[in-house]
Design an enzyme around this catalytic site. Sequence first.
Site, short mmCIF file in Angstrom:
data_model
loop_
_atom_site.label_atom_id
_atom_site.label_comp_id
_atom_site.label_asym_id
_atom_site.label_seq_id
_atom_site.Cartn_x
_atom_site.Cartn_y
_atom_site.Cartn_z
N SER A 175 2.33 -13.17 -2.42
CA SER A 175 3.78 -13.03 -2.68
C SER A 175 4.61 -13.18 -4.08
O SER A 175 3.88 -12.84 -5.13
CB SER A 175 4.43 -14.14 -1.83
N ASP A 190 9.12 -8.66 -4.89
CA ASP A 190 7.86 -9.92 -5.06
C ASP A 190 6.84 -8.79 -5.24
O ASP A 190 6.05 -7.68 -5.03
CB ASP A 190 8.37 -10.84 -4.32
N ASP A 234 4.23 -8.96 -3.29
CA ASP A 234 3.51 -8.35 -1.71
C ASP A 234 4.26 -7.45 -1.63
O ASP A 234 4.25 -6.92 -0.94
CB ASP A 234 3.54 -8.85 -1.57
N ASP A 242 7.26 -7.67 0.29
CA ASP A 242 7.97 -8.33 0.81
C ASP A 242 9.08 -9.01 1.41
O ASP A 242 10.06 -8.76 1.74
CB ASP A 242 7.21 -9.32 1.75
#
Length: 450
Positions: free
Chosen positions: A101, A240, A242, A244
Amino acid sequence: MGKYFGTDGVRGEANLELTPELAFKLGRFGGYVLSQHETEAPKVFVGRDTRISGEMLESALVAGLLSVGIHVYKLGVLATPAVAYLVETEGASAGVMIXASHNPALDNGIKFFGGDGFKLDDEKEAEIEALLDAEEDTLPXPSAEGLGILVDYPEGLRKYEGYLVSTGTPLDGMKVALDTANGAASTSARQIFADLGAQLTVIGETPDGLNINLNVGSTHPEALQEVVKESGSAIGLAFDGDSDRLIAVDENGDIVDGDKIMYIIGKYLSEKGQLAQNTIVTTVMSNLGFHKALNREGINKAVTAVGDRYVVEEMRKSGYNLGGEQSGHVILMDYNTTGDGQLSAVQLTKIMKETGKSLSELAAEVTIYPQKLVNIRVENVMKEKAMEVPAIKAIIEKMEEEMAGNGRILVRPSGTEPLLRVMAEAPTTEEVDYYVDTITDVVRAEIGID
């Protein structure tokens, strides 16, 4: 949470805490647990973000999956929610994402999705942990014909991109600035918004394995704020590592956080009669201004503990279709099973186009109250009992009386550290400082160890 699994999978410093050996075991044991009731050869999708440790951990994880007869479809670098989407729509047994993340490059993580596209429940994680802690590996070790097959599946990314484009509306040359955080969105965001017809300026699109989230992305939107103003863009969209999460920037360079994004999308859906039970699911950290805006619009809210995991649990339990966090996790359950920054971005630009309003106009309906958060070190045994201490309880009640409904106080223990978090919101920064400082003085005097 368990010994290995936190609120968002298994995380740690790559090659020190999250080692290739652990990744192999997670692949082997996790794959077995998630596919043991399959009647046909199980299929698992595996994706990763751009961290330098990603390929190392992917190789080990994939070896573990193959060793128990699972066919692995390697997706390459793509967003976490893309894995969830592909698992659900293509009938896979499970999905695994190697990402951490918004964390720095030295960290990494391994996150599992079940065949329904949702993150694993506590029971499944406990099964995997029991196998990890067993003295002996007693799982089957099939011979050659029973091993899994490895398939490169780059078309998975193209399918995800096409799906997101299908949920949007033509942008007809709208100027859009993107910040892909040198992360997973760097393989898709440009293509998605180009296909929608946007005129693009893109930063954070040159990952080198070490620069993911480094002074870019949703946790560092300052660079995007400048780019939006310099390029004359109508909107900036920061993801961000990743992808999400989404934090937006309006045409003036001002931040539009997760609370405002949820409000904009929620109001749009509510007006169309498409907001399930006319309710948005949020966490205790959402700003008081967000709550006041919802009250004004007659939109209901359900409040959970901090963490998108808990938001999703409440949405599934009660049948809601919109929820999220101030940090930019927005879950649109009609479209995907988890937070999806690029999906949220597509919906936000669609709303701008359909309403003819600028992002600043849409966001102006939420007045964000100044907020201050202070962490106080306390003994772990005391952080859960803080609200039972008479002096602490009394000072919180006194401050809430002084607020007279025009502010908010939240005192809660950290879920992972020996900390008590004291947060206040009020109309002015002076009032916020007063409320937080007054409470923290009492907490430190009573139970603090600073």
